[in-house]
Design a protein around this motif. Structure first.
Motif, mmCIF file in Angstrom:
data_model
loop_
_atom_site.group_PDB
_atom_site.id
_atom_site.type_symbol
_atom_site.label_atom_id
_atom_site.label_comp_id
_atom_site.label_asym_id
_atom_site.label_seq_id
_atom_site.Cartn_x
_atom_site.Cartn_y
_atom_site.Cartn_z
ATOM 1 N N THR A 30 -33.994 5.674 20.746
ATOM 2 C CA THR A 30 -34.806 4.584 21.285
ATOM 3 C C THR A 30 -35.884 5.168 22.197
ATOM 4 O O THR A 30 -35.579 5.945 23.100
ATOM 5 C CB THR A 30 -33.935 3.604 22.102
ATOM 6 O OG1 THR A 30 -32.921 3.074 21.252
ATOM 7 C CG2 THR A 30 -34.771 2.467 22.672
ATOM 8 N N LEU A 44 -30.651 1.135 29.914
ATOM 9 C CA LEU A 44 -30.421 0.818 28.500
ATOM 10 C C LEU A 44 -29.321 1.705 27.914
ATOM 11 O O LEU A 44 -28.444 1.233 27.179
ATOM 12 C CB LEU A 44 -31.714 1.007 27.694
ATOM 13 C CG LEU A 44 -32.832 -0.007 27.959
ATOM 14 C CD1 LEU A 44 -34.094 0.388 27.189
ATOM 15 C CD2 LEU A 44 -32.398 -1.410 27.563
ATOM 16 N N ALA A 68 -27.502 1.369 24.448
ATOM 17 C CA ALA A 68 -28.663 1.473 23.546
ATOM 18 C C ALA A 68 -28.467 2.647 22.591
ATOM 19 O O ALA A 68 -27.934 3.692 22.979
ATOM 20 C CB ALA A 68 -29.939 1.671 24.350
ATOM 21 N N ASP A 89 -38.771 0.344 22.720
ATOM 22 C CA ASP A 89 -38.621 -0.628 23.802
ATOM 23 C C ASP A 89 -39.904 -0.543 24.629
ATOM 24 O O ASP A 89 -40.143 0.450 25.310
ATOM 25 C CB ASP A 89 -37.390 -0.271 24.654
ATOM 26 C CG ASP A 89 -37.245 -1.171 25.858
ATOM 27 O OD1 ASP A 89 -36.545 -2.184 25.757
ATOM 28 O OD2 ASP A 89 -37.871 -0.876 26.902
#
Lengths: 271, 159
Positions: free
Chosen positions: A50, A41, A46, A26
């Motif tokens: 990530t 997130l 998420a 991201d």
């Protein structure tokens, strides 16, 4: 802003995915803080692994609201979202392992002698090159997520004068510029290896690895800013880690104390 | 010695201490030091957990722990839910120095609401409520060292 060293999120994600875990990226040109965005997130669901990455942070932070100087394009400012299935106390091993992983990643292409200051700062000649902040969220029994914030000074040639610990960068330490993307991939590879050990509950190996790479683990004369405030400062010599990863310090009076939190600094260090 | 090896060592020991009703035990050899103290309320420990048996405080956690804090948790009134610290560390009631507290007495608490942060080794553990109800009492002060299992908050459960 990113002269000669764009992070190139698509390329970065492709290279990360070859590094063994289902990494996702991201990417933002500017954030207040990668930790803050990662928290949003993570709360929104998420997936684990990530990487929240920014070219610039306007409010990069360390522990207790300490500022992390985050000039555009010059450093690595990122947060990795993790969802460990363990009790909070087990994350202590991960906070040490993260420092070990970042050290290994940064040393992959250079002979840089980086020291690990307990629990996980990376220092070159006593100055900070990298800092790590692990924040977890969950109830008292089960973690929802953990956010591993990593800041690395890569190309900076100067720093603000008011930082908590004097800083340096890889460029200043090596006398040449390093590219950020390969460094980040190297850090991810090193971390993936430790995270597997962590998931296998091989905490003792992670602790031993830290002790092998840190001058702070044993035999260093230190001052400890103990929990409860500056009035509790004491001096002693480090005597290894306990089974949680807490630092053991034999005080000048002969008492063995366990450092749970607080700043550990070498005696005669003015920083 | 890793944690698993230590568990193999102390698990049978804990059984013996329970059987013989020994409250405190300390053992030291070389680099290894084990201290077990009984009396942490059973409800502090998750049913399925990587930590040792309920009667043991975490290794290292007991180093200087007075038991007074734990004694306060004895027999809370039936409708009070006590939130215990899952980790040894430093208690912070606010997200950053100078910010207002996450929660204060009188607040209505919902599951998932952040109550505090307990910090150890630069690891910031944000602790959320498991229950809904009214926050009756904060049992520790900002910046205070807390032990594993130490009571942090009392919450009157929503009926």
């Amino acid at each position: 802003m990113q002269a000669g060293d764009p992070l190139d999120p698509q390329q970065l994600e492709a290279e990360l995915r070859r590094a063994g875990l289902p990494w996702a990226v991201d990417y933002s040109l500017q954030l207040d803080s990668t930790q803050s965005r990662a928290a949003l997130l993570a709360q929104a669901g998420a997936p684990e692994f990530t990487w929240v990455i920014a070219e610039e942070q306007t409010a990069g932070r360390g522990r207790h609201g300490n500022r992390w100087s985050s000039a555009p394009g010059e450093g690595i400012y990122c947060t990795l979202i993790l969802r460990p299935r363990c009790s909070p106390v087990r994350l202590l091993a991960l906070t040490l392992a993260a420092g070990v992983a970042v050290r290994e990643g940064l040393q992959r292409d250079s002979e840089l002698a980086l020291d690990l200051r307990w629990p996980n700062d990376l220092l070159f000649e006593g100055k900070k090159v990298s800092g790590i902040l692990l924040e977890s969220s969950g109830d008292t029994q089960k973690l929802q997520y953990a956010l591993l914030g990593i800041g690395v000074n890569v190309q900076q040639r100067q720093f603000p004068g008011d930082l908590a610990t004097p800083a340096t960068s890889l460029a200043l330490a090596l006398g040449r510029n390093m590219q950020r993307r390969p460094l980040l991939v190297a850090i991810a590879r090193s971390f993936a290896r430790r995270y597997r050990l962590f998931q296998q509950e091989r905490y003792g190996e992670l602790l031993a690895e830290f002790a092998a790479h840190s001058s702070y683990a044993r035999g260093l004369q230190v001052t400890v800013g103990a929990r409860g405030g500056p009035e509790q400062v004491y001096c002693g010599t480090t005597e290894g880690l306990d089974e949680n990863g807490f630092l053991l310090v034999r005080t000048t009076a002969g008492e063995l104390r366990t450092v749970v939190s607080g700043d550990v600094r070498p005696v005669r260090d003015t920083g | 010695m890793d944690f698993d090896a230590i568990r193999k060592l102390i698990d049978p020991l804990i059984d013996t201490l329970i059987q013989k009703q020994i409250d405190e035990f300390e053992f030291e050899q070389g680099d290894l030091r084990i201290r077990i103290r009984r009396g942490v309320p059973v409800m502090t420990v998750p049913a399925v957990s990587a930590v040792p048996a309920p009667v043991a405080s975490m290794p290292g956690a007991a180093a200087s722990a007075p038991s007074a804090g734990l004694a306060q948790a004895e027999a809370p009134p039936e409708d009070l839910f006590i939130v215990h610290s899952p980790i040894v560390g430093t208690f912070y009631g606010a997200p950053a120095p100078g910010s207002s507290d996450f929660v204060k007495p009188g607040d209505q608490i919902e599951p998932g609401q952040v109550l505090c942060i307990v910090e150890a080794m630069k690891l910031m553990n944000e602790i959320e409520s498991e229950v809904s109800g009214e926050l009756v009492k904060k049992l520790v002060t900002n910046g205070q060292p807390v032990e594993y299992g130490e009571p942090l908050f009392a919450i009157r459960l929503k009926k």
